[in-house]
Design a protein around this motif. Structure first.
Motif, PDB file in Angstrom:
ATOM      1  N   LEU A  25       0.830  -1.201   0.000  1.00 10.98           N
ATOM      2  CA  LEU A  25       0.000   0.000   0.000  1.00 10.98           C
ATOM      3  C   LEU A  25       0.869   1.257   0.000  1.00 10.98           C
ATOM      4  O   LEU A  25       0.543   2.256  -0.660  1.00 10.98           O
ATOM      5  CB  LEU A  25      -0.919   0.014   1.221  1.00 10.98           C
ATOM      6  CG  LEU A  25      -2.044  -1.016   1.252  1.00 10.98           C
ATOM      7  CD1 LEU A  25      -2.940  -0.783   2.458  1.00 10.98           C
ATOM      8  CD2 LEU A  25      -2.875  -0.993  -0.022  1.00 10.98           C
ATOM      9  N   GLY A  26       1.985   1.215   0.727  1.00 13.18           N
ATOM     10  CA  GLY A  26       2.884   2.368   0.741  1.00 13.18           C
ATOM     11  C   GLY A  26       3.447   2.666  -0.628  1.00 13.18           C
ATOM     12  O   GLY A  26       3.533   3.833  -1.051  1.00 13.18           O
ATOM     13  N   SER A  27       3.816   1.617  -1.358  1.00 11.25           N
ATOM     14  CA  SER A  27       4.375   1.827  -2.701  1.00 11.25           C
ATOM     15  C   SER A  27       3.312   2.344  -3.664  1.00 11.25           C
ATOM     16  O   SER A  27       3.574   3.234  -4.489  1.00 11.25           O
ATOM     17  CB  SER A  27       4.988   0.525  -3.229  1.00 11.25           C
ATOM     18  OG  SER A  27       3.999  -0.463  -3.398  1.00 11.25           O
ATOM     19  N   GLN A  28       2.079   1.818  -3.566  1.00  4.75           N
ATOM     20  CA  GLN A  28       1.013   2.278  -4.455  1.00  4.75           C
ATOM     21  C   GLN A  28       0.635   3.723  -4.143  1.00  4.75           C
ATOM     22  O   GLN A  28       0.349   4.521  -5.048  1.00  4.75           O
ATOM     23  CB  GLN A  28      -0.219   1.373  -4.325  1.00  4.75           C
ATOM     24  CG  GLN A  28       0.011  -0.079  -4.699  1.00  4.75           C
ATOM     25  CD  GLN A  28       0.198  -0.281  -6.197  1.00  4.75           C
ATOM     26  OE1 GLN A  28      -0.081   0.591  -7.000  1.00  4.75           O
ATOM     27  NE2 GLN A  28       0.672  -1.448  -6.586  1.00  4.75           N
ATOM     28  N   PHE A  29       0.640   4.088  -2.853  1.00  2.47           N
ATOM     29  CA  PHE A  29       0.352   5.470  -2.459  1.00  2.47           C
ATOM     30  C   PHE A  29       1.401   6.411  -3.049  1.00  2.47           C
ATOM     31  O   PHE A  29       1.073   7.484  -3.562  1.00  2.47           O
ATOM     32  CB  PHE A  29       0.326   5.571  -0.932  1.00  2.47           C
ATOM     33  CG  PHE A  29       0.087   6.972  -0.424  1.00  2.47           C
ATOM     34  CD1 PHE A  29      -1.189   7.510  -0.402  1.00  2.47           C
ATOM     35  CD2 PHE A  29       1.143   7.748   0.035  1.00  2.47           C
ATOM     36  CE1 PHE A  29      -1.413   8.800   0.068  1.00  2.47           C
ATOM     37  CE2 PHE A  29       0.929   9.039   0.501  1.00  2.47           C
ATOM     38  CZ  PHE A  29      -0.350   9.564   0.520  1.00  2.47           C
ATOM     39  N   MET A  30       2.664   6.001  -2.990  1.00  2.00           N
ATOM     40  CA  MET A  30       3.741   6.829  -3.521  1.00  2.00           C
ATOM     41  C   MET A  30       3.570   7.035  -5.025  1.00  2.00           C
ATOM     42  O   MET A  30       3.778   8.142  -5.543  1.00  2.00           O
ATOM     43  CB  MET A  30       5.089   6.179  -3.232  1.00  2.00           C
ATOM     44  CG  MET A  30       6.284   7.004  -3.718  1.00  2.00           C
ATOM     45  SD  MET A  30       7.862   6.262  -3.323  1.00  2.00           S
ATOM     46  CE  MET A  30       7.853   4.857  -4.414  1.00  2.00           C
ATOM     47  N   MET A  91      10.724  -0.452  -8.790  1.00  2.00           N
ATOM     48  CA  MET A  91      11.039   0.464  -7.696  1.00  2.00           C
ATOM     49  C   MET A  91      12.442   1.047  -7.861  1.00  2.00           C
ATOM     50  O   MET A  91      12.678   2.229  -7.579  1.00  2.00           O
ATOM     51  CB  MET A  91      10.926  -0.266  -6.357  1.00  2.00           C
ATOM     52  CG  MET A  91       9.509  -0.624  -5.938  1.00  2.00           C
ATOM     53  SD  MET A  91       8.374   0.789  -5.857  1.00  2.00           S
ATOM     54  CE  MET A  91       9.192   1.845  -4.670  1.00  2.00           C
ATOM     55  N   ALA A  92      13.379   0.225  -8.326  1.00  2.00           N
ATOM     56  CA  ALA A  92      14.735   0.736  -8.572  1.00  2.00           C
ATOM     57  C   ALA A  92      14.719   1.800  -9.665  1.00  2.00           C
ATOM     58  O   ALA A  92      15.381   2.843  -9.551  1.00  2.00           O
ATOM     59  CB  ALA A  92      15.667  -0.415  -8.958  1.00  2.00           C
ATOM     60  N   LEU A  93      13.943   1.558 -10.734  1.00  2.00           N
ATOM     61  CA  LEU A  93      13.836   2.538 -11.814  1.00  2.00           C
ATOM     62  C   LEU A  93      13.178   3.818 -11.323  1.00  2.00           C
ATOM     63  O   LEU A  93      13.582   4.930 -11.700  1.00  2.00           O
ATOM     64  CB  LEU A  93      13.030   1.946 -12.978  1.00  2.00           C
ATOM     65  CG  LEU A  93      12.785   2.866 -14.183  1.00  2.00           C
ATOM     66  CD1 LEU A  93      14.099   3.322 -14.799  1.00  2.00           C
ATOM     67  CD2 LEU A  93      11.914   2.160 -15.229  1.00  2.00           C
ATOM     68  N   VAL A 124       5.519  -1.210 -11.700  1.00  2.00           N
ATOM     69  CA  VAL A 124       5.240  -1.446 -10.274  1.00  2.00           C
ATOM     70  C   VAL A 124       3.753  -1.618  -9.994  1.00  2.00           C
ATOM     71  O   VAL A 124       3.366  -2.472  -9.184  1.00  2.00           O
ATOM     72  CB  VAL A 124       5.808  -0.290  -9.422  1.00  2.00           C
ATOM     73  CG1 VAL A 124       5.363  -0.419  -7.966  1.00  2.00           C
ATOM     74  CG2 VAL A 124       7.323  -0.277  -9.503  1.00  2.00           C
ATOM     75  N   THR A 125       2.897  -0.843 -10.644  1.00  2.00           N
ATOM     76  CA  THR A 125       1.478  -0.866 -10.279  1.00  2.00           C
ATOM     77  C   THR A 125       0.828  -2.220 -10.523  1.00  2.00           C
ATOM     78  O   THR A 125       0.238  -2.798  -9.603  1.00  2.00           O
ATOM     79  CB  THR A 125       0.710   0.255 -11.002  1.00  2.00           C
ATOM     80  OG1 THR A 125       1.326   1.515 -10.702  1.00  2.00           O
ATOM     81  CG2 THR A 125      -0.730   0.293 -10.545  1.00  2.00           C
ATOM     82  N   PRO A 126       0.896  -2.812 -11.740  1.00  2.00           N
ATOM     83  CA  PRO A 126       0.283  -4.128 -11.902  1.00  2.00           C
ATOM     84  C   PRO A 126       0.999  -5.219 -11.119  1.00  2.00           C
ATOM     85  O   PRO A 126       0.357  -6.139 -10.591  1.00  2.00           O
ATOM     86  CB  PRO A 126       0.350  -4.380 -13.414  1.00  2.00           C
ATOM     87  CG  PRO A 126       1.427  -3.487 -13.911  1.00  2.00           C
ATOM     88  CD  PRO A 126       1.423  -2.289 -13.017  1.00  2.00           C
ATOM     89  N   ALA A 127       2.344  -5.145 -11.021  1.00  2.00           N
ATOM     90  CA  ALA A 127       3.070  -6.157 -10.246  1.00  2.00           C
ATOM     91  C   ALA A 127       2.672  -6.078  -8.774  1.00  2.00           C
ATOM     92  O   ALA A 127       2.431  -7.105  -8.112  1.00  2.00           O
ATOM     93  CB  ALA A 127       4.578  -5.961 -10.401  1.00  2.00           C
ATOM     94  N   GLY A 128       2.583  -4.841  -8.236  1.00  2.00           N
ATOM     95  CA  GLY A 128       2.194  -4.671  -6.840  1.00  2.00           C
ATOM     96  C   GLY A 128       0.763  -5.120  -6.586  1.00  2.00           C
ATOM     97  O   GLY A 128       0.474  -5.765  -5.569  1.00  2.00           O
ATOM     98  N   LEU A 129      -0.146  -4.794  -7.512  1.00  2.00           N
ATOM     99  CA  LEU A 129      -1.535  -5.210  -7.341  1.00  2.00           C
ATOM    100  C   LEU A 129      -1.684  -6.724  -7.416  1.00  2.00           C
ATOM    101  O   LEU A 129      -2.470  -7.325  -6.674  1.00  2.00           O
ATOM    102  CB  LEU A 129      -2.419  -4.543  -8.402  1.00  2.00           C
ATOM    103  CG  LEU A 129      -2.932  -3.139  -8.079  1.00  2.00           C
ATOM    104  CD1 LEU A 129      -3.692  -2.574  -9.266  1.00  2.00           C
ATOM    105  CD2 LEU A 129      -3.830  -3.164  -6.852  1.00  2.00           C
ATOM    106  N   SER A 130      -0.946  -7.370  -8.330  1.00  2.00           N
ATOM    107  CA  SER A 130      -1.041  -8.828  -8.425  1.00  2.00           C
ATOM    108  C   SER A 130      -0.419  -9.498  -7.204  1.00  2.00           C
ATOM    109  O   SER A 130      -0.898 -10.532  -6.739  1.00  2.00           O
ATOM    110  CB  SER A 130      -0.391  -9.331  -9.718  1.00  2.00           C
ATOM    111  OG  SER A 130       0.962  -8.941  -9.792  1.00  2.00           O
TER     112      SER A 130
END
Length: 457
Positions: A25-30, A91-93, A124-130
């Protein structure tokens, strides 16, 4: 009693699941903050780096093109090559591109950084959501996780404007980029310890023709949406080209032995209608922020920072809607919850047509955006649950990639459409705002309509 106890236990998150949820959630918020954080700072960036006024829009457009154009491709790559691996690469990118953007000394370097940030978002968004959907079994826990995710993402879009104004006014516009760097580093340290890798035992070959046509089609579509208002011919040609490429993509997928997006999945009623509802949900609420920004700054005379703070109430509404969404779904069922969310949003948005030119109308705006934010977020939670339900874990990256693409295209298309409506009706700024608000409410109302069998109640 034993069955009830077991069910209650299955509805509780473990300590590890809470940590995973916090990280994702923190990464998606960012990422959501990153989408809007530069909007308020654009004039200052233009002065600092020597952007021509007409070219400032490319700071936002470059990001949107990459984020929307490549999200479906990277969502499928995450399914095949590993979601955690893609998440870490993205995230690195993001951290690297944010550092480059914060240190940029020319327009070209800054635009390159924004393209890279958009690509990072598409990864990041689809990878994080999956990773989120595969970490929680389909049911109440997944609905709760998706509700919190949707709430924080919408809050992030709103918070970005506030944070961008504060950073620009107190420090420098460069911190709108640099703030991502320590957050990305923290995620890169924590993620390998908390996230488990997931990918199929056998990796099918990537569907290159499908990848090429859908990516080119989405790029043309998003480019057309961002240009059609100011350059109708150029934008119209791009829209037609994008639509044609997406039709070609459909036929390519029907004949491919290992399609990027199996036609059977796109034809599923819950996937098809769920994503259409999501398109309307994101297009209406994000474009409403644009329309109300015109009202607050051009009619009431608010500063950019005061405008951002006023939208904090909308952010609170979306957080409340995200928390309440899973409970609404449990009480009403997915289909009815979706319709109820859009109904609340439509009524709240329509009430904004009463806005006048005096400062006292701010109270109507604050109340209506809060209530509308609650309704919009309930609809978004229902959309995410609908669009990712009934599919195996091996296809969750694809499902979340489709949902993310819907989200990005909705965000991109809403503002040009509402801008064109407001401009066409603009005898005065207030008149244009009211007409755009009513059109926005009509679209929210249209989100309630669906075939009875498309999304089960």
């Amino acid at each position: 009693m034993t069955v009830l106890a077991a069910r209650a236990e299955s509805d509780r998150m473990t300590g590890r699941q809470r940590l995973v949820l916090t990280l994702l959630l923190g990464s998606q918020f960012m990422l959501a903050v990153d989408f809007s954080i530069l909007n308020v700072a654009l004039p200052v960036i233009g002065q600092g780096l020597g952007f021509a006024l007409a070219d400032l829009q490319w700071v936002a457009t470059a990001f949107a093109l990459a984020a929307a154009g490549f999200t479906l491709l990277f969502g499928r790559i995450a399914d095949l090559w590993g979601r955690r691996r893609l998440f870490l690469v993205g995230m690195a990118l993001l951290g690297l591109s944010s550092l480059v953007g914060g240190l940029a000394t020319s327009p070209g370097v800054l635009l390159g950084a924004r393209v890279a940030q958009g690509l990072a978002t598409a990864v990041v968004t689809p990878a994080g959501l999956s990773l989120l959907t595969t970490s929680f079994a389909e049911g109440p826990l997944r609905a709760r996780a998706l509700g919190l995710n949707g709430a924080l993402m919408s809050a992030g879009f709103t918070s970005g404007a506030i944070l961008g104004g504060l950073l620009t006014q107190v420090l420098s516009w460069r911190w709108a980029f640099l703030i991502n760097v320590p957050v990305a580093l923290a995620v890169l340290v924590a993620a390998p310890m908390l996230l488990k890798e997931s990918r199929p035992a056998e990796r099918p070959r990537i569907d290159l023709p499908g990848a090429a046509t859908v990516t080119a089609g989405l790029l043309a579509l998003v480019f057309g949406l961002t240009r059609v208002g100011e350059h109708p011919v150029q934008g119209g040609v791009a829209l037609v080209a994008g639509a044609a490429l997406l039709v070609v993509f459909w036929f390519v997928e029907r004949r491919s032995a290992a399609p990027l997006v199996p036609v059977a999945i796109m034809a599923r009623p819950n996937v098809k209608w769920g994503n259409l509802a999501g398109l309307l949900a994101f297009a209406t609420e994000t474009s409403l922020v644009f329309v109300l920004t015109l009202y607050l700054q051009e009619v009431l005379g608010y500063s950019a920072l005061a405008t951002g703070l006023a939208f904090g109430v909308l952010g609170l509404g979306t957080v409340a809607g995200g928390v309440a969404g899973p409970r609404v779904l449990a009480a009403l069922g997915t289909g009815r919850a979706l319709a109820a969310g859009f109904a609340v949003q439509a009524v709240a948005t329509a009430s904004l047509a009463l806005l006048g030119a005096s400062a006292g109308w701010i109270w109507l705006l604050l109340a209506a955006t809060f209530v509308g934010g609650v309704g919009n977020m309930v609809a978004i939670v229902a959309f995410m649950v609908t669009a990712t339900s009934g599919l195996p874990d091996s296809e969750q990256g694809l499902a979340t990639g489709l949902a993310t693409m819907t989200q990005q295209v909705g965000i991109t298309m809403g503002i040009p459409i509402m801008s064109a409506i407001a401009t066409a009706a603009m005898g005065s700024v207030l008149q244009g705002v009211i007409v755009a608000v009513l059109a926005n409410a009509a679209l929210a109302f249209a989100g309630m309509l669906r075939p009875r069998s498309a999304i089960p109640n």
